[in-house]
Design a protein around this motif. Structure first.
Motif, PDB file in Angstrom:
ATOM      1  N   SER A   1       5.294   9.881  -2.039  1.00  0.00           N
ATOM      2  CA  SER A   1       5.290   9.348  -0.527  1.00  0.00           C
ATOM      3  C   SER A   1       6.110  10.294   0.255  1.00  0.00           C
ATOM      4  O   SER A   1       7.093  10.776  -0.131  1.00  0.00           O
TER       5      SER A   1
ATOM      6  N   PHE B   1      -9.067  -5.377  -9.220  1.00  0.00           N
ATOM      7  CA  PHE B   1      -8.252  -5.047  -8.429  1.00  0.00           C
ATOM      8  C   PHE B   1      -8.019  -6.017  -7.056  1.00  0.00           C
ATOM      9  O   PHE B   1      -7.397  -6.145  -6.402  1.00  0.00           O
TER      10      PHE B   1
ATOM     11  N   ASN C   1       1.032   8.018  -5.480  1.00  0.00           N
ATOM     12  CA  ASN C   1       1.088   7.897  -4.021  1.00  0.00           C
ATOM     13  C   ASN C   1       2.532   7.343  -3.596  1.00  0.00           C
ATOM     14  O   ASN C   1       2.941   7.403  -2.344  1.00  0.00           O
ATOM     15  N   VAL C   2       3.248   6.557  -4.426  1.00  0.00           N
ATOM     16  CA  VAL C   2       4.876   5.929  -4.229  1.00  0.00           C
ATOM     17  C   VAL C   2       5.530   7.179  -4.523  1.00  0.00           C
ATOM     18  O   VAL C   2       6.450   7.461  -3.663  1.00  0.00           O
TER      19      VAL C   2
ATOM     20  N   LEU D   1      -5.194   6.830 -14.199  1.00  0.00           N
ATOM     21  CA  LEU D   1      -4.547   5.710 -13.701  1.00  0.00           C
ATOM     22  C   LEU D   1      -5.144   4.284 -14.083  1.00  0.00           C
ATOM     23  O   LEU D   1      -4.237   3.415 -14.426  1.00  0.00           O
ATOM     24  N   VAL D   2      -6.386   4.386 -14.182  1.00  0.00           N
ATOM     25  CA  VAL D   2      -6.890   2.987 -14.638  1.00  0.00           C
ATOM     26  C   VAL D   2      -6.753   2.652 -15.926  1.00  0.00           C
ATOM     27  O   VAL D   2      -6.378   1.285 -16.167  1.00  0.00           O
TER      28      VAL D   2
ATOM     29  N   TYR E   1       5.884   1.345 -13.552  1.00  0.00           N
ATOM     30  CA  TYR E   1       4.570   1.715 -12.760  1.00  0.00           C
ATOM     31  C   TYR E   1       4.639   1.776 -11.465  1.00  0.00           C
ATOM     32  O   TYR E   1       4.018   2.704 -10.782  1.00  0.00           O
TER      33      TYR E   1
ATOM     34  N   VAL F   1       7.112  -4.407  -0.206  1.00  0.00           N
ATOM     35  CA  VAL F   1       5.842  -4.413  -0.399  1.00  0.00           C
ATOM     36  C   VAL F   1       5.867  -5.645  -1.821  1.00  0.00           C
ATOM     37  O   VAL F   1       4.868  -6.420  -1.485  1.00  0.00           O
TER      38      VAL F   1
ATOM     39  N   ILE G   1      -9.832  -0.880  -4.119  1.00  0.00           N
ATOM     40  CA  ILE G   1      -8.569  -0.522  -4.039  1.00  0.00           C
ATOM     41  C   ILE G   1      -7.625  -1.799  -4.431  1.00  0.00           C
ATOM     42  O   ILE G   1      -7.994  -3.060  -3.899  1.00  0.00           O
ATOM     43  N   PRO G   2      -6.529  -1.987  -5.128  1.00  0.00           N
ATOM     44  CA  PRO G   2      -5.991  -3.100  -5.366  1.00  0.00           C
ATOM     45  C   PRO G   2      -5.381  -3.894  -4.273  1.00  0.00           C
ATOM     46  O   PRO G   2      -4.795  -3.303  -3.216  1.00  0.00           O
TER      47      PRO G   2
ATOM     48  N   HIS H   1      -4.377   0.311   1.710  1.00  0.00           N
ATOM     49  CA  HIS H   1      -4.022  -1.236   1.236  1.00  0.00           C
ATOM     50  C   HIS H   1      -4.318  -2.135   2.154  1.00  0.00           C
ATOM     51  O   HIS H   1      -4.037  -3.376   1.691  1.00  0.00           O
TER      52      HIS H   1
ATOM     53  N   MET I   1      11.281  -0.058   1.467  1.00  0.00           N
ATOM     54  CA  MET I   1       9.740  -0.304   1.839  1.00  0.00           C
ATOM     55  C   MET I   1       9.215  -1.020   0.635  1.00  0.00           C
ATOM     56  O   MET I   1       8.450  -1.837   0.493  1.00  0.00           O
ATOM     57  N   MET I   2       9.499  -0.412  -0.767  1.00  0.00           N
ATOM     58  CA  MET I   2       8.931  -1.062  -1.812  1.00  0.00           C
ATOM     59  C   MET I   2       9.487  -2.729  -2.122  1.00  0.00           C
ATOM     60  O   MET I   2       8.643  -3.436  -2.498  1.00  0.00           O
TER      61      MET I   2
END
Ligand code: HEC
Length: 167
Positions: A84, A157, A80-81, A133-134, A74, A99, A55-56, A44, A95-96
């Motif tokens: 993690s 994205f 990935n979260v 996921l899309v 979501y 973010v 990637i977003p 990211h 951390m989130m």
């Protein structure tokens, strides 16, 4: 000629001090920032700006997800979260929060609440197991745009209108 040695030493001392200051600047990341750099920035981007990778972009955008319950969930249920390598729920919450509230900046809806360890603990036990996921993102972002004022550019994205400027 004699003056040259002290002058040279003084110059070296200055250069040393400048380097030390720069090193301190580079190492002064908070815990959540360094977790982000270690676990997420490879994809990211250091500043949450992954463009031109497909990637977003998180910078200035990720906060919009907090405007619906499903969007908020979501963010944590993303594989990935959820999966993690940060085992501690409080550490992942910190951390989130960096973010979403830090990188997301003005995209965070007014009055949105920070993630707590308890919320993270329960959501990460329900990672998204969907085949696409899309598709999940399209549905969630579509609702965000319709119901709570997220910009249409969230459907992609990154926002092509903002390129090539920085986010
Ligand atoms: C291997 C590359 C990779 C890594 C590492 C990664 N991500 Fe992602 N991330 C992606 C991709 C690709 C998507 C898009 C998923 C989709 O919609 O198909 C995504 C989506 C997201 C989104 C949703 C944003 C949006 O607009 O859809 C968030 C938030 C996010 N990632 C956060 C993180 C965090 C936090 C970490 C670190 C724990 C992380 N990611 C690690 C590749 C990665």
């Amino acid at each position: 000629m004699k003056a040259a040695v002290p002058v040279l030493l003084a110059a070296l001392a200055c250069a040393g001090a400048a380097l030390a200051a720069r090193a301190a600047e580079l190492t002064e990341l908070t815990g959540p920032q360094s977790d982000y750099v270690e676990h997420c920035s490879g994809c990211h981007g250091m500043q949450g700006d992954s463009y031109p990778a497909d990637i977003p972009v998180l910078r200035g955008r990720v906060g919009y997800f907090l405007c619906t319950k499903e969007g908020r969930e979501y963010l944590i249920r993303l594989p990935n979260v959820s999966y993690s390598a940060i085992p501690d729920d409080q550490q992942l919450a910190d951390m989130m929060n960096f973010v979403v509230f830090g990188l997301g900046g003005p995209s965070v809806p007014r009055g949105a609440k920070h993630f707590t360890a308890a919320e993270i603990g329960s959501l990460r036990k329900q990672p998204l197991a969907t085949t696409s996921l899309v598709d999940a993102r399209n549905r969630i972002v579509g609702a965000m745009v319709r119901t709570c004022g997220a910009p249409k550019s969230m459907n992609r994205f990154y926002d092509p209108a903002l390129l090539p400027q920085k986010y």
